[in-house]
Scaffold this active site. Structure first.
Site, PDB file in Angstrom:
ATOM      1  N   ARG A  46       1.030  -1.589   0.459  1.00 58.48           N
ATOM      2  CA  ARG A  46       0.267   0.169   0.177  1.00 58.48           C
ATOM      3  C   ARG A  46       0.655   1.141   0.005  1.00 58.48           C
ATOM      4  O   ARG A  46       0.016   2.243  -0.224  1.00 58.48           O
ATOM      5  CB  ARG A  46      -0.945  -0.139   1.195  1.00 58.48           C
ATOM      6  CG  ARG A  46      -1.301  -1.008   1.014  1.00 58.48           C
ATOM      7  CD  ARG A  46      -2.581  -1.927   2.496  1.00 58.48           C
ATOM      8  NE  ARG A  46      -1.804  -2.003   3.631  1.00 58.48           N
ATOM      9  CZ  ARG A  46      -1.973  -2.140   5.001  1.00 58.48           C
ATOM     10  NH1 ARG A  46      -2.724  -2.042   5.558  1.00 58.48           N
ATOM     11  NH2 ARG A  46      -1.074  -2.227   5.558  1.00 58.48           N
ATOM     12  N   HIS A  98       5.359   4.070   8.430  1.00 56.76           N
ATOM     13  CA  HIS A  98       3.826   4.330   8.119  1.00 56.76           C
ATOM     14  C   HIS A  98       3.525   3.540   9.040  1.00 56.76           C
ATOM     15  O   HIS A  98       3.661   2.437   8.911  1.00 56.76           O
ATOM     16  CB  HIS A  98       3.704   3.093   6.104  1.00 56.76           C
ATOM     17  CG  HIS A  98       3.636   1.861   6.528  1.00 56.76           C
ATOM     18  ND1 HIS A  98       1.980   1.224   6.369  1.00 56.76           N
ATOM     19  CD2 HIS A  98       4.325   1.345   5.876  1.00 56.76           C
ATOM     20  CE1 HIS A  98       2.547  -0.590   6.633  1.00 56.76           C
ATOM     21  NE2 HIS A  98       4.230   0.018   6.683  1.00 56.76           N
ATOM     22  N   CYS A 101       2.221  -0.391   9.825  1.00 60.07           N
ATOM     23  CA  CYS A 101       3.542  -1.860   9.614  1.00 60.07           C
ATOM     24  C   CYS A 101       2.918  -3.086   9.946  1.00 60.07           C
ATOM     25  O   CYS A 101       3.112  -2.929  10.868  1.00 60.07           O
ATOM     26  CB  CYS A 101       4.458  -1.014   9.748  1.00 60.07           C
ATOM     27  SG  CYS A 101       5.851  -1.778   8.661  1.00 60.07           S
TER      28      CYS A 101
HETATM   29 CO    CO Z   1       5.153  -1.504   6.955  1.00 57.72          CO
END
Ligand code: CO
Length: 199
Positions: A46, A98, A101
């Protein structure tokens, strides 16, 4: 019959659209790459580097691994940093983590995942270094905080590499940034940890 034919169809449509906008795009890019940015991010599907910052091919040199970890013993990541700084002469290195995660989450659990545990140990270390900051937090707050602290730690690991230290010694203009991406909003946040010299 081609397997995964939808990917070839997607590729054809993508290349055609780019050539329609700029017929010379691929021939110009085939002669050289001159990206100014090295992106070190998570392998998570993503968090696709070029897409989330809206950059076309040729603009980012990219290294991705589970939980965007930079360690001195990882010859893969160290080689990428060396090539980016010494050969491509990038001006910026972005470490982008991010929220949400899976690597960070797995490092927070005590479960045994097999060979991956050795990799996750690097994140467990970040957790230990920052035990004070993390101890009052629970659930998502803790998860998010560790994700941010991991980015900050990896920014400092990039600054600690011989390649980067030598570049700064030569007076080379290079900044290292720590960012975090929110998979729920699609937006980036600067963690304000920019380092631009050994001091
Ligand atoms: Co990650």
């Amino acid at each position: 019959m081609k397997t995964l034919s939808h990917l070839f169809e997607g590729n054809l449509a993508w290349a055609t659209a780019i050539k329609k906008k700029d017929p010379e795009f691929f021939s110009k890019l085939s002669k050289q790459q001159a990206p100014e940015i090295l992106w070190i991010g998570c392998s998570d599907s993503r968090v696709s580097a070029n897409q989330i910052v809206g950059l076309p091919p040729g603009e980012l040199f990219v290294h991705r691994n589970i939980a965007n970890v930079v360690v001195q013993t990882d010859i893969n990541c160290q080689s990428v940093i060396q090539f980016a700084v010494d050969v491509l002469k990038v001006k910026h290195i972005i470490v982008c983590g991010h929220y949400g995660c899976g690597g960070i989450k797995a490092a927070m659990d005590d479960a045994n995942y097999g060979p991956m545990d050795r990799w996750l140990n690097h994140i467990k270390e970040v957790s230990l270094f920052n035990a004070e900051k993390l101890k009052a937090l629970k659930g998502d707050d803790k998860f998010n905080m560790l994700s941010e602290l991991n980015v900050i730690e990896q920014v400092s690991n990039v600054a600690d590499t011989t390649v980067v230290k030598n570049a700064w010694k030569r007076g080379y203009d290079l900044s290292i940034h720590g960012w975090i991406y929110n998979i729920k909003s699609g937006l980036l946040k600067d963690l304000n940890t920019c380092i631009a010299s050994s001091e």
